[in-house]
Structure formats: structure tokens, C-alpha cells
Design a protein around this motif. Structure first.
Motif, PDB file in Angstrom:
ATOM      1  N   LYS A  99       0.827  -1.210   0.000  1.00 32.81           N
ATOM      2  CA  LYS A  99       0.000   0.000   0.000  1.00 32.81           C
ATOM      3  C   LYS A  99       0.858   1.257   0.000  1.00 32.81           C
ATOM      4  CE  LYS A  99      -4.068  -1.979   2.282  1.00 32.81           C
ATOM      5  NZ  LYS A  99      -4.993  -1.870   3.453  1.00 32.81           N
TER       6      LYS A  99
ATOM      7  N   SER B 237      -5.610   4.837  -7.811  1.00 35.90           N
ATOM      8  CA  SER B 237      -6.455   4.073  -8.742  1.00 35.90           C
ATOM      9  C   SER B 237      -7.388   4.950  -9.554  1.00 35.90           C
ATOM     10  CB  SER B 237      -7.290   3.056  -7.954  1.00 35.90           C
ATOM     11  OG  SER B 237      -8.268   3.731  -7.160  1.00 35.90           O
TER      12      SER B 237
ATOM     13  N   GLY C  77      -5.077   4.955  -1.772  1.00 36.05           N
ATOM     14  CA  GLY C  77      -5.566   3.929  -2.688  1.00 36.05           C
ATOM     15  C   GLY C  77      -6.525   4.497  -3.718  1.00 36.05           C
TER      16      GLY C  77
END
Length: 419
Positions: free
Chosen positions: A73, A411, A407
Motif C-alpha cells: 500500500k 487508482s 488507494g
């Protein structure tokens, strides 16, 4: 060997692969290119010196150990984030921009395999950010280099008896707090400071207080929290010399060298490890000097995000631009505005009529906004002018240094809706 990228596409080229660059790429692919006449004729090209993006604010804690954060991550593959788009509309180039010709709108890139590539651009977004004084605190080159620097630092940490950190801004305070709690623990409830810490840590700032953006009461509280993890703060004193030269700043064999630190009042500190956390160097060396401010930032219209004197279809966003204080929240607030103005400019290039609408304008929120963790569970901060309790600083930032937000940014899910 030089190569000239020939393509029938109109290249919308983004320079830089961090918060600003990735966010702009996703927004263009989702909300701008699909609305352009002849949309299949456009291609978004993202150029980055690193093939991975990472959560830079997490560096003060992440540099201690890989166990501090889940590594999958903390670091993510940039090409993997864009597999959702057609290969005809997006291209990633792993390389470093060496020059920008703003008059002919083209860039020259030193690609990872050693070749040089020249790219003709229809539009350019400069989003190359800034480099930190310490190579431990940012993605100054690529993720491999950052990991190597962390490994070198970690190898030297167990034998360090005195660590000196220069810089009283968030990076310096957070690094001192993380190292202090990790190495020394925290003083008990009824103790104002940690007596006889295992490792002496000294934080030096030229200012009259640490955290200059925050009000004095919050700076004082932060200093008390540092004292409780064994950190001594020296104020109103600037580092004037380090020996060996380049110590702590990435000079060869000097990242973890024993360092003599001389302050402007003549005081000398002997450090087993020295970490400069003073300011940033803006990544703009490839930009013509006529487009830069005296401080090396790209001179950017504070409302429209167009580069001043840069000509048509050239923009800047993020830390490298002069339009706002370097901060992630300013990046997120400017992405929709830059992309809306780029869409307007692209439409005007093919249809000269009033239907394209007016420019959108960014206005920086200059209210006191900064959250600063001091160790694993404490911190100080304010948001939009309102002081935040320590528990909120921990909840929003201190528990994982924004990793809970990245995240969606990497994305593109954060930009699912046009705003």
C-alpha cells in the motif's frame, strides 16, 4: 541513442508521477478526453522518474522499518493503476524529463534504459513536485533509491547515540517524534520530559518556534510532546556548516556519516546521524528560466493554473507551481480546475464559439490548516482555522499518515465523478 516519438495522436503530456500527476491523468482520462470531439485522436502520456508512486507524507515513520506500513500500500505500480484504460488513450514512460521547449511544445526524456526520447506535445502539465533536503524523506529519484537509503539508515540506527535533525517544519517535527518514541519510548503522564533517553535527539530550527504555520499555542504543545519522547528543541539557531560536506543529504558515503554540526551561534553538535529537513528544491531544472520565479517554482496563474508566459496549453500543478503553498489538499482542490480549463482550451482549439464556457478559477484557502503527528499516538493541528484535538490528528493522519486515502487517488476512484 535518441528517438523521436512519432504519433498521429494529440499528446496530452503530464510530467511527474505523484499526487498531482496521477490525479491529473485520471481526471483527463475520465472526464476530459471522452468529451472532446474526435476523442480517439487524443492520448494521455504520463512521464515519471519512478515506476512506483508512494505516500510521501509517511516517510518520517516509514524510514524506521518496513513493519510500520504494509509495503504493497505504501508503494504501488503506476502502470498497474492505468490498466483500466485503453492502451490507445494512455501511455506511461519511465524516465526523467531533461528539457522542455515551451515554444514548440515538446519535451526530451532520458528513459530508464538510457536512451533519449523527444515527445511532441499538444498540451503539457508540469507536475514534477519538489525534492526534500534529506533523501530519506521523499521520492527524490525513484522508489529503489529511496528503499536503499532507508536500508542504509536502518543499519546505522542501532548504534546511534545522538541524532540531529535540522528543520522545525512538519517533516522535522514528525521525524523527531517518530524516532524519539521508537528509540526512547514516552515519558509517563506526570512527567514533562523524558529523563535520560537512550538516544539523544536534537531538533534545530532557525525560527522562534517550531511549526511556523500553526499558532504559537499549538507549536508549544508540539514541543512539549517532543520533550516527552526525548527530543531537545533548539530555536532561533540556524545550521551553518556540516562536516563532512553533504552529510545526511545524499552525498556519497555521507548519508549516515558521523557529522559535526555547527550552529550560527558557534555551538557545535556531534551527531551519529544527521537529517536535514529544511525546505525543498523544486524539480524545475528542465524548465526555461524565463518561466520560473526567483525560488525556482514554475510561475503559474493562481486562478487558472496556466503557466505565465508559457504559451498556449501549458499548465502547472502541485508543489512545483507558484499558485499555492505546497500541500496535498491544495493539489486535490486544483485538479478539477486545471482539467476544466484544459478542456476549455482544447475545445477552443477546434471550435471557436462561446459554448465552451468560461474559465474556472482556483482560490487558495489560506486558513490555518496543518496536522502534525508527534509519535504514534499524539499530535497537534488545525483545520480551516479550527484547532483539532490530538485524537482527531491521530484519527485523520497520525494512525497511518494518510495511507488510508492514497488507494483511491492512485487508482483514480477518488476522481470517479467530475467536480
Amino acid at each position: 541513442m535518441a528517438a523521436d516519438t512519432a504519433t498521429s495522436k494529440q499528446n496530452l503530456v503530464i510530467l511527474g508521477g505523484s499526487y498531482a500527476g496521477l490525479s491529473t491523468a485520471h481526471y483527463l482520462l475520465k472526464h476530459v478526453v471522452p468529451q472532446l470531439p474526435g476523442k480517439e485522436g487524443y492520448q494521455v502520456i504520463l512521464i515519471s522518474a519512478s515506476s512506483e508512486a508512494m505516500c510521501r507524507p509517511a516517510c518520517p515513520r516509514a524510514l524506521i522499518s518496513d513493519d510500520m506500513f504494509p509495503q504493497d500500500k505504501l508503494f504501488v505500480s503506476i502502470p498497474a493503476q492505468f490498466e483500466q484504460y485503453s492502451k490507445d488513450t494512455f501511455k506511461f514512460i519511465h524516465g526523467t524529463v531533461t528539457s522542455l521547449d515551451h515554444q514548440d511544445r515538446c519535451v526530451t526524456v532520458s528513459v530508464k534504459d538510457g536512451d533519449t526520447e523527444k515527445i511532441n506535445c499538444h498540451a503539457i502539465v508540469i507536475a514534477t513536485g519538489a525534492s526534500t533536503a534529506s533523501p530519506l524523506l521523499g521520492l527524490n529519484r525513484d522508489s529503489e533509491t529511496l528503499r536503499a537509503n532507508w536500508n542504509e539508515f536502518r543499519a546505522a540506527l542501532p548504534t546511534a547515540k545522538h541524532i540531529v535533525i535540522a528543520g522545525g517544519g512538519p517533516a522535522g517535527v514528525e521525524t523527531a517524534g517518530e524516532l524519539g518514541e521508537y528509540l526512547n519510548g514516552r515519558a509517563g503522564w506526570f512527567h514533562s520530559k523524558l529523563e535520560n533517553p537512550k538516544v539523544a535527539i536534537t531538533l534545530v530550527t532557525a525560527d522562534s518556534k517550531i511549526l511556523p504555520i500553526l499558532r504559537p499555542a499549538l507549536a508549544t504543545k508540539a514541543e512539549k510532546l517532543l520533550n516527552k519522547v526525548g527530543v531537545t528543541v533548539i530555536k532561533k539557531s540556524r545550521v551553518t556548516k556540516v562536516s563532512p560536506p553533504g552529510a545526511g543529504a545524499g552525498a556519497e558515503d555521507a548519508l549516515t556519516a558521523n557529522t559535526t554540526v555547527t550552529l550560527e551561534d558557534g555551538k557545535v553538535l556531534q551527531a551519529d546521524l544527521y537529517i536535514p529537513a529544511t525546505g525543498m528544491t523544486y524539480n524545475s531544472s528542465f524548465v526555461d528560466a524565463s518561466l520560473l520565479t526567483d525560488y525556482g517554482r514554475v510561475e503559474t496563474d493562481p486562478g487558472t493554473l496556466r503557466v505565465v508566459n508559457g504559451g498556449a496549453l501549458i499548465y502547472a500543478i502541485g508543489d512545483v507551481g507558484s499558485h499555492a503553498r505546497p500541500a496535498v489538499h491544495n493539489i486535490l482542490n486544483t485538479v478539477p480546475i486545471l482539467c476544466a480549463n484544459m478542456k476549455r482550451d482544447l475545445l477552443l482549439a477546434v471550435q471557436q464559439d462561446a459554448s465552451v464556457g468560461e474559465d474556472r478559477h482556483f482560490k487558495e484557502d489560506t486558513r490555518e490548516t496543518q496536522l502534525v503527528p508527534v509519535g504514534r499516538s499524539k499530535g497537534v493541528g488545525a483545520f480551516m482555522g479550527f484547532r483539532q484535538p490530538g485524537i482527531m490528528v491521530w484519527l485523520i493522519k497520525g494512525r497511518d499518515y494518510w495511507l488510508w486515502t492514497t488507494g483511491g487517488l492512485w487508482s483514480g476512484k477518488h476522481w470517479a465523478k467530475e467536480s
